[in-house]
Design a protein around this motif. Structure first.
Motif, short mmCIF file in Angstrom:
data_model
loop_
_atom_site.label_atom_id
_atom_site.label_comp_id
_atom_site.label_asym_id
_atom_site.label_seq_id
_atom_site.Cartn_x
_atom_site.Cartn_y
_atom_site.Cartn_z
N LYS A 100 3.65 -5.08 6.27
CA LYS A 100 4.73 -4.59 7.14
C LYS A 100 4.41 -3.27 7.82
O LYS A 100 4.55 -3.13 9.02
N ARG A 101 4.01 -2.31 7.02
CA ARG A 101 3.77 -0.99 7.62
C ARG A 101 2.36 -0.85 8.20
O ARG A 101 2.03 0.15 8.79
N GLY A 102 1.52 -1.85 7.94
CA GLY A 102 0.14 -1.76 8.42
C GLY A 102 -0.60 -0.61 7.78
O GLY A 102 -1.40 0.08 8.42
N LEU A 103 -0.35 -0.39 6.47
CA LEU A 103 -1.04 0.69 5.77
C LEU A 103 -2.46 0.25 5.46
O LEU A 103 -2.67 -0.86 4.94
N LEU A 104 -3.42 1.10 5.73
CA LEU A 104 -4.80 0.79 5.40
C LEU A 104 -5.03 1.14 3.93
O LEU A 104 -4.64 2.23 3.48
N PRO A 148 -0.45 0.82 -7.14
CA PRO A 148 0.62 -0.10 -6.78
C PRO A 148 0.03 -1.32 -6.07
O PRO A 148 -0.44 -1.19 -4.95
N PRO A 149 0.01 -2.49 -6.70
CA PRO A 149 -0.59 -3.65 -6.06
C PRO A 149 0.13 -4.01 -4.76
O PRO A 149 1.34 -3.86 -4.66
N SER A 150 -0.64 -4.43 -3.82
CA SER A 150 -0.09 -4.77 -2.52
C SER A 150 -0.66 -6.12 -2.11
O SER A 150 -1.25 -6.83 -2.90
N ALA A 151 -0.51 -6.48 -0.87
CA ALA A 151 -1.16 -7.69 -0.35
C ALA A 151 -1.31 -7.49 1.14
O ALA A 151 -0.46 -6.87 1.76
N GLY A 152 -2.37 -7.98 1.69
CA GLY A 152 -2.56 -7.75 3.11
C GLY A 152 -3.75 -8.51 3.66
O GLY A 152 -4.24 -9.45 3.04
N ASN A 153 -4.20 -8.06 4.82
CA ASN A 153 -5.28 -8.78 5.52
C ASN A 153 -6.45 -7.86 5.78
O ASN A 153 -6.28 -6.64 5.92
N LEU A 154 -7.61 -8.48 5.88
CA LEU A 154 -8.85 -7.73 6.03
C LEU A 154 -8.81 -6.84 7.28
O LEU A 154 -8.54 -7.32 8.38
N TRP A 155 -9.13 -5.57 7.08
CA TRP A 155 -9.06 -4.61 8.20
C TRP A 155 -10.05 -4.96 9.30
O TRP A 155 -9.71 -4.91 10.48
N ILE A 156 -11.27 -5.33 8.90
CA ILE A 156 -12.31 -5.53 9.90
C ILE A 156 -11.94 -6.70 10.83
O ILE A 156 -12.27 -6.67 12.02
N PRO A 182 -6.69 2.08 16.98
CA PRO A 182 -7.28 1.06 16.12
C PRO A 182 -6.30 0.70 15.00
O PRO A 182 -5.53 1.56 14.56
N PRO A 183 -6.31 -0.56 14.52
CA PRO A 183 -5.37 -0.96 13.45
C PRO A 183 -5.47 -0.04 12.24
O PRO A 183 -6.56 0.37 11.87
N GLY A 184 -4.30 0.25 11.66
CA GLY A 184 -4.29 1.10 10.46
C GLY A 184 -4.12 2.57 10.78
O GLY A 184 -3.87 3.37 9.90
N LEU A 185 -4.27 2.93 12.05
CA LEU A 185 -4.12 4.34 12.42
C LEU A 185 -2.77 4.57 13.09
O LEU A 185 -2.02 3.62 13.31
N GLY A 186 -2.49 5.78 13.43
CA GLY A 186 -1.25 6.11 14.13
C GLY A 186 -0.13 6.42 13.14
O GLY A 186 -0.32 6.37 11.93
N GLU A 187 1.02 6.73 13.71
CA GLU A 187 2.19 7.11 12.90
C GLU A 187 2.63 5.98 11.98
O GLU A 187 2.72 4.82 12.41
N LYS A 188 2.92 6.28 10.75
CA LYS A 188 3.48 5.28 9.81
C LYS A 188 4.75 5.90 9.24
O LYS A 188 4.73 7.05 8.80
N ARG A 231 10.11 -3.19 1.50
CA ARG A 231 10.01 -2.38 2.71
C ARG A 231 8.82 -1.43 2.68
O ARG A 231 8.44 -0.83 3.66
N ARG A 232 8.27 -1.27 1.49
CA ARG A 232 7.20 -0.29 1.33
C ARG A 232 5.81 -0.92 1.30
O ARG A 232 4.82 -0.24 1.40
N ASP A 233 5.75 -2.22 1.03
CA ASP A 233 4.47 -2.94 0.94
C ASP A 233 3.74 -2.73 -0.37
O ASP A 233 2.56 -3.05 -0.46
N TYR A 234 4.36 -2.13 -1.35
CA TYR A 234 3.64 -2.00 -2.63
C TYR A 234 4.62 -2.01 -3.81
O TYR A 234 5.78 -1.70 -3.66
N TYR A 235 4.09 -2.40 -4.94
CA TYR A 235 4.86 -2.40 -6.18
C TYR A 235 4.71 -1.04 -6.85
O TYR A 235 3.73 -0.33 -6.61
N LEU A 236 5.65 -0.71 -7.73
CA LEU A 236 5.46 0.46 -8.59
C LEU A 236 5.34 -0.06 -10.01
O LEU A 236 6.30 -0.55 -10.57
#
Ligand code: DMJ
Length: 601
Positions: free
Chosen positions: A324-328, A422-430, A445-451, A473-478
């Protein structure tokens, strides 16, 4: 306005020829700047986003640096009063503990920070304790390390603490004690491969430990032993450090894309698993590849080759973008080709700083890579990466990762980051980067910019399932909610390096936000305490203050807020416990003596 200028300054007095000359000079400066920018293989340039001017005036940064110094004094005085010469203070009960040999680890780990902060009284009071240390087993040690000194921890905290304090003060006793300790720890290297064992029984001058060693513990002693060799002129220390590097370099890592895995046989110097990560148990080994190259004034080409291979693999295989947040984030795999765990470990938050340092200090080009050592996996990464400017790529990854690390803290009610990944899930950056490149590189570039920061709502905080549910909403577990005063967990190490290498004040401001949270949540009447639950404010505290809080966390914060830079990155290299060593100025005699320059590149 013009009429207030002396006649000679008035523009109408310039001749056309002078004006043309000024215009040409300006064009040359602009062209040089443009040329220095990262570029893609097709020649196009990437322009960094504009750096916002800091709204915080210089005097305020000085005040902030002073506040960190006061925090150091508060923590260290608490240790001096209640725990010295034991290892660490228990900041709630004002008791002490001896968890790292019982020789006073907090004092040894703090020496160079005292020098940097001009704390002469504390430094002078510490020297007699240093002088008295005989480095023999202490009867006070009650934890698992009874009867031996853990090699890795003793090297990065005690030996490095002594060496860096010597580098900054030239106080002879520090080098004498460093040499004594370095020699007493040397039996660790008595293995057929030269890889160090887990510990040393100092009384019997014997290395101890299992045949399977952990990468970070094997391969995070090269800076210390190389610098000790240089200071003492004793080549055996160089041989020990270099033996580790050569052993790692000779292992066949082609199936792993050239990246060193987590476990190794210390007798044969062969890897024994295929677990690839930059987190716990591996972290500082990757760090020392770059830093050994930098400290040896870019002589140790072996470590540079290994750094390039490892980072190529990480960039193409271990970096992911959250949904969701596109966190790298950087994660791990248990075998090549296996799926990622999607864990984003707190310990990995040193990694953005490392990438930023490499991109700042090196030209970083794929042309430097010896393709014959790559194997098919490494060549696949090479084929992808050759479309990019490697330096730009490292900078992007550094920035994206550092922002994610910062948000892990900024999201929490306490303002402090949770210790457990915090485990997350996502897609390969490259893959996302390739789509962005092929689509004309529109936007950042993906992963950069304001989050955005996503703070916990009252409702979420009340939920009994809070720790188990996915924080959508945060993309990760605690999963674990403690904060252990680490430099990585709150990313201050990386924030410092991002600030020094980009000059963008946002990194400094983020460091200040973290320091404020540390002051608010972790301060006790006698020192600072680790935190049990970052989801609460005021946060419940633990009776524990690790020595790296003074060695690393407070040092990096102090250096971030100082305007002048006492340790420029082209002249100093920090060990993994933030102890600075000078970059070597090699005389040809020393190069000859240590054999550097004859290493395979
Ligand atoms: C420090 O002792 C060192 O940075 C080590 O390499 C791993 N992390 C701890 C602090 O968290």
């Amino acid at each position: 306005m013009l009429r207030y200028l002396p006649d000679s300054f008035k523009i109408r007095r310039f001749t056309t020829r002078q004006l043309v000359a000024v215009a040409i000079a300006l064009l040359v400066v602009l062209a040089l700047y443009y040329n220095a920018l990262p570029h893609y293989s097709d020649g196009r340039r990437w322009t960094p986003p504009p750096v916002a001017a800091s709204r915080t005036p210089p005097a305020e940064w000085q005040r902030r640096a002073d506040q960190v110094k006061q925090a150091f004094l508060h923590a260290y005085h608490g240790y001096e009063t209640h725990a010295m010469p034991h290892d660490e203070i228990r900041p709630l009960s004002n008791q002490f503990k001896d968890n790292f040999n019982g020789w006073g680890v907090t004092l040894f780990d703090s020496l160079d920070t005292m020098i940097l902060m001009d704390l002469n009284d504390e430094f002078r009071r510490a020297l007699p304790v240093v002088e008295k240390a005989d480095f023999m087993p202490s009867p006070n040690v009650t934890n698992k390390h009874v009867g031996y000194a853990p090699f890795f921890e003793t090297v990065i905290r005690y030996l490095a603490g002594l060496l860096s304090a010597y580098a900054l003060s030239h106080e002879p006793i520090l080098l004498q004690q460093a040499e004594k300790l370095g020699s007493m720890l040397s039996p660790a290297f008595d293995t057929p491969s030269g890889f160090p064992l887990f510990g040393v029984n100092i009384a019997q001058a014997q290395g101890i430990g299992s045949t399977t060693g952990i990468l970070a513990e094997i391969a995070s002693c090269q800076l210390e032993y190389t610098y000790l060799a240089l200071l003492t002129g004793n080549k055996t220390y160089w041989d020990k450090a270099d033996g580790v590097m050569q052993g790692l370099a000779q292992a066949d890592l082609t199936a792993l894309g050239g990246m060193m895995p987590r476990r190794w046989n210390v007798e044969t110097s062969e890897p024994t698993d295929q677990f690839l990560s930059v987190g716990a148990a591996t972290d500082s080994a990757h760090e020392y590849l770059l830093k050994q190259y930098l400290m040896t004034a870019k002589s140790d080409r072996t470590s540079y080759q290994m750094y390039l291979r490892a980072t190529n693999h990480i960039l193409t295989h271990l970096l992911y973008l959250s949904d969701k947040r596109g966190l790298l984030y950087v994660t791990d795999v248990s075998r090549p080709g296996g799926g990622p765990s999607h864990r984003f470990e707190h310990l990995s938050c040193f990694f953005p700083g490392l990438l930023a340092l490499g991109a700042d200090q090196l030209d970083l080009s794929l042309d430097d890579l010896d393709l014959s050592t790559l194997g098919s996996e490494g060549l696949r990464s090479y084929e992808i990466l050759k479309h990019y400017d490697l330096r730009a790529l490292h900078k992007w990854a550094a920035e994206g990762l550092a922002t994610s690390c910062y948000l892990l803290y900024a999201d929490q009610p306490s303002g402090l980051a949770p210790d457990e990944p915090p485990p997350s899930a996502g897609n390969l950056w490259i893959a996302a980067l390739e789509r962005w490149r092929e689509g004309g590189q529109r936007g950042s570039p993906p992963g950069l910019g304001e989050k955005p920061t996503v703070r916990f709502t009252e409702e979420e905080l009340k939920s009994v399932k809070l720790r188990a549910i996915k924080a959508e909403r945060r993309d990760y577990y605690l999963q674990r909610t403690d904060y252990l005063l680490r430099p990585e967990a709150c990313t201050v190490e990386s924030l410092y390096l991002l600030w020094r290498t980009t000059g963008d004040p946002i990194w400094r401001e983020r460091g200040w936000a973290i320091f404020e949270a540390i002051e608010r949540e972790t301060k006790t009447p006698s020192a600072y305490a680790s935190i049990k639950d970052v989801l609460k404010s005021p946060a419940p505290q633990l009776d524990d203050m690790p020595s790296f809080f003074l060695a690393e966390t407070l040092k990096y914060l102090y250096l971030t807020f100082l305007d002048e830079d006492p340790l420029p990155l082209d002249r100093w290299v920090f060990n993994t416990e933030a102890h600075p060593f000078p970059v070597f100025t090699w005389s040809s005699w020393e190069k000859e003596k240590f054999g550097i320059g004859k290493l395979p590149s």
